[in-house]
Design a protein around this motif. Structure first.
Motif, short mmCIF file in Angstrom:
data_model
loop_
_atom_site.label_atom_id
_atom_site.label_comp_id
_atom_site.label_asym_id
_atom_site.label_seq_id
_atom_site.Cartn_x
_atom_site.Cartn_y
_atom_site.Cartn_z
N ALA A 88 -13.66 12.06 -3.01
CA ALA A 88 -12.59 11.11 -3.27
C ALA A 88 -12.95 10.16 -4.41
CB ALA A 88 -12.27 10.32 -2.00
N ASP A 89 -14.17 9.65 -4.40
CA ASP A 89 -14.60 8.73 -5.45
C ASP A 89 -14.52 9.39 -6.83
OD1 ASP A 89 -14.99 6.67 -3.71
OD2 ASP A 89 -17.18 6.77 -3.71
N ALA A 90 -14.94 10.65 -6.91
CA ALA A 90 -14.91 11.35 -8.19
C ALA A 90 -13.48 11.57 -8.66
CB ALA A 90 -15.64 12.69 -8.07
N MET A 91 -12.58 11.92 -7.75
CA MET A 91 -11.20 12.17 -8.15
C MET A 91 -10.48 10.89 -8.54
SD MET A 91 -10.30 15.13 -5.33
CE MET A 91 -8.58 15.26 -5.83
N LEU A 112 -2.75 15.50 0.28
CA LEU A 112 -2.59 14.77 1.53
C LEU A 112 -3.84 13.97 1.87
CD1 LEU A 112 -0.79 17.51 3.65
CD2 LEU A 112 0.20 15.32 2.96
N LEU A 113 -4.99 14.57 1.65
CA LEU A 113 -6.23 13.90 2.03
C LEU A 113 -6.52 12.71 1.10
CD1 LEU A 113 -9.37 15.57 3.37
CD2 LEU A 113 -9.60 13.67 1.80
N ILE A 114 -6.38 12.92 -0.21
CA ILE A 114 -6.71 11.86 -1.16
C ILE A 114 -5.63 10.78 -1.18
CG2 ILE A 114 -7.22 11.31 -3.56
CD1 ILE A 114 -9.42 12.86 -2.12
N ALA A 115 -4.38 11.20 -1.37
CA ALA A 115 -3.30 10.21 -1.45
C ALA A 115 -3.07 9.52 -0.11
CB ALA A 115 -2.01 10.89 -1.92
N GLY A 116 -3.23 10.27 0.97
CA GLY A 116 -3.01 9.69 2.29
C GLY A 116 -4.13 8.78 2.74
N HIS A 117 -5.22 8.79 2.02
CA HIS A 117 -6.36 7.97 2.40
C HIS A 117 -6.56 6.80 1.45
CE1 HIS A 117 -10.77 7.28 1.64
NE2 HIS A 117 -10.58 6.72 2.81
N GLU A 118 -6.66 7.09 0.14
CA GLU A 118 -7.02 6.07 -0.84
C GLU A 118 -6.03 4.91 -0.87
OE1 GLU A 118 -9.71 5.69 -2.73
OE2 GLU A 118 -10.66 7.49 -1.91
N SER A 120 -11.57 -0.51 6.71
CA SER A 120 -10.39 0.04 6.03
C SER A 120 -10.66 1.35 5.31
CB SER A 120 -9.77 -0.98 5.07
OG SER A 120 -10.67 -1.33 4.05
N TYR A 121 -11.94 1.68 5.04
CA TYR A 121 -12.23 3.02 4.53
C TYR A 121 -12.36 4.04 5.67
CZ TYR A 121 -14.02 6.90 1.85
OH TYR A 121 -14.14 8.14 1.29
N PRO A 122 -13.20 3.80 6.68
CA PRO A 122 -13.36 4.83 7.72
C PRO A 122 -12.11 5.07 8.55
CG PRO A 122 -14.61 2.84 8.27
CD PRO A 122 -14.15 2.68 6.87
N PHE A 123 -11.25 4.06 8.71
CA PHE A 123 -10.07 4.25 9.56
C PHE A 123 -9.13 5.32 8.99
CE2 PHE A 123 -5.71 2.32 10.70
CZ PHE A 123 -5.55 3.19 11.77
N PRO A 124 -8.59 5.17 7.79
CA PRO A 124 -7.64 6.19 7.33
C PRO A 124 -8.27 7.54 7.04
CG PRO A 124 -7.94 4.50 5.64
CD PRO A 124 -8.64 4.01 6.86
N VAL A 125 -9.56 7.58 6.66
CA VAL A 125 -10.15 8.89 6.42
C VAL A 125 -10.30 9.63 7.74
CG1 VAL A 125 -12.64 8.37 6.56
CG2 VAL A 125 -11.83 10.12 5.00
N THR A 126 -10.61 8.91 8.81
CA THR A 126 -10.67 9.54 10.13
C THR A 126 -9.30 10.04 10.55
OG1 THR A 126 -12.53 8.13 10.81
CG2 THR A 126 -11.24 9.16 12.57
N VAL A 142 -0.75 0.55 -5.05
CA VAL A 142 -0.66 1.26 -6.33
C VAL A 142 0.06 0.35 -7.32
CG1 VAL A 142 0.21 3.30 -7.54
CG2 VAL A 142 -0.56 3.49 -5.15
N HIS A 143 -0.59 0.02 -8.42
CA HIS A 143 0.00 -0.88 -9.41
C HIS A 143 0.72 -0.13 -10.52
CE1 HIS A 143 -1.49 -5.21 -8.84
NE2 HIS A 143 -1.42 -4.61 -7.68
N LEU A 144 0.17 0.98 -10.95
CA LEU A 144 0.78 1.79 -11.99
C LEU A 144 0.95 3.20 -11.46
CD1 LEU A 144 -1.38 0.65 -15.04
CD2 LEU A 144 1.05 0.13 -14.74
#
Length: 408
Positions: free
Chosen positions: A166-169, A240-246, A140-146, A290-292
């Motif tokens: 991504a982890d830092a942000m 797009l990269l962060i929100a579309g992936h995380e 579930s991590y490599p799929f959307p980041v790809t 997303v909870h909050l």
């Protein structure tokens, strides 16, 4: 427990595995002032109303910097569209949407279906010869980041670089008070700056030699609103990269966890793959990624359910609480893929409704269908699993799943 401590309790990692009793407590006082002066809103109708209320601002320049933190512009990039208000928000969103979806590019997401299937199949093929995997790290991590990297036109050899950024942000967005809060915020700013510079450089290459990817389209588009500046393009691409992936990582992982907890629904998905569409909608409601929502600020005194939120107050919207509001959903704590009129708030609403939601839905539908079909007798190794630290983006950090083999 007093209403003023609910946000503190909800963001406490000790409650990450099951925050839902806290949300039930919140809904008794759907608008609760917190000890830090912020307001926490947990009712479906109250949140839905505020999402459409122009008196609630998403622009962080209207927010008081928390604990002396920097504002986003100091990182060298303008705020992303989700941190702006009209008319700036509307202009940025129109320009970002033109190459991504209707009405100008109505088939972009649909035409990605074949590629999504190939990526999913390749990842599951990699499970061959194993009797267990970590669904997060191995799928579930490599799929959307790809997916998001290919959508944007990021070279495959650079995909691995995004994990650290991504982890830092995401760490910087964690509002939980801690000794390292300032350092996490500084690290997040550095990561956003570095990622923005990388994407700006890549966009400039694509502007000179465009392809059929999203970066090329954004870099060369000249619509009614003109052309994005390079800083705006970099900011939009980072979003797009962060929100579309995380969020998609959480959606797929939470979905698989729920289906393994309810094996009758997992079995049904194997026998009736068409049920995946309403099933994903129910997963979005039942265990949202997303909870909050990111904090808003009141631009005027706003009365909600008998409580006045004073001008200048920070406002937290408890999306996960709203999705289990019994005033809106019958038997809300029951996972029911056949639920009718499932208008959850997992993709927000109003002007900030997530425009990447069609892609997230399609990714989850394909991922869960193929996992259910191809894994023989899958079962949880640990329940509850360890969760990610961030209380806003709630999902397992690891999800160990055992199985008896991989089917073709």
């Amino acid at each position: 427990m007093t209403p003023g401590t609910l946000l503190q309790q909800i963001t406490d990692y000790a409650n990450r595995a099951n925050p839902y009793p806290l949300y039930a407590e919140l809904r008794k006082t759907p608008v609760a002032r917190q000890d830090d002066g912020s307001y926490l809103v947990g009712g479906y109708y109250e949140i839905s109303s505020l999402l459409h209320d122009p008196r609630i601002s998403s622009d962080q320049r209207n927010l008081v910097a928390r604990d002396g933190g920097e504002v986003e512009e100091e990182a060298g990039l303008p705020p992303s569209m989700i941190r702006t208000d009209p008319p700036e928000h509307d202009r940025l969103r129109r320009m970002a949407m033109r190459p991504f979806g209707p009405p100008h590019a109505p088939r972009r997401v649909h035409e990605m279906g074949g590629e999504l299937h190939r990526i999913v199949s390749g990842l599951i093929d990699g499970f061959q010869g194993k009797d267990h995997v970590d669904i997060v790290d191995d799928f579930s991590y490599p799929f959307p980041v790809t997916v998001i990297c290919r959508l944007l036109g990021v070279p495959r050899e650079d995909e691995s670089r995004f994990h650290v950024w991504a982890d830092a942000m995401v760490g910087a967005a964690d509002p939980t008070p801690s000794a390292d809060l300032e350092e996490r915020q500084r690290a997040g700013m550095r990561a956003r700056t570095e990622l923005g510079r990388y994407l700006a450089g890549l966009a400039e290459e694509h502007r000179r030699s465009p392809g059929d990817d999203l970066l090329s389209a954004l870099a060369t588009d000249h619509g009614p609103d003109g052309q994005m500046s390079m800083a705006e393009l970099a900011s939009a691409s980072v979003l797009l990269l962060i929100a579309g992936h995380e969020t998609t990582v959480n959606l797929i992982t939470n979905g698989m966890l729920t289906l393994l907890r309810y094996p009758e629904h997992l079995e049904r998905l194997v026998k009736e793959p068409e049920v995946v569409v309403p099933m994903v909608e129910e997963l979005l409601r039942y265990e949202p990624p997303v909870h909050l929502a990111l904090p808003r600020v009141a631009l005027a005194d706003i009365e909600v359910k008998g409580t006045v939120i004073p001008r200048g107050s920070t406002v937290w919207l408890g999306l996960a609480s709203a999705n289990r509001d019994p005033r809106r959903f019958d038997d809300p704590d029951r996972f029911d893929p056949d639920r009718k009129e499932n208008q959850h708030l997992s993709f927000l609403g109003g002007i900030h409704n997530c425009f990447g939601s069609p892609l997230a839905r399609l990714e989850a539908q394909i991922a869960l269908t193929e996992l259910a079909r191809r894994l023989a007798n899958p079962r949880l190794v640990e329940d509850p699993p360890p969760y990610r630290p961030n209380p806003l983006l709630r999902g397992p950090r690891h999800l160990a799943v055992a199985f008896d083999g991989v089917q073709g």
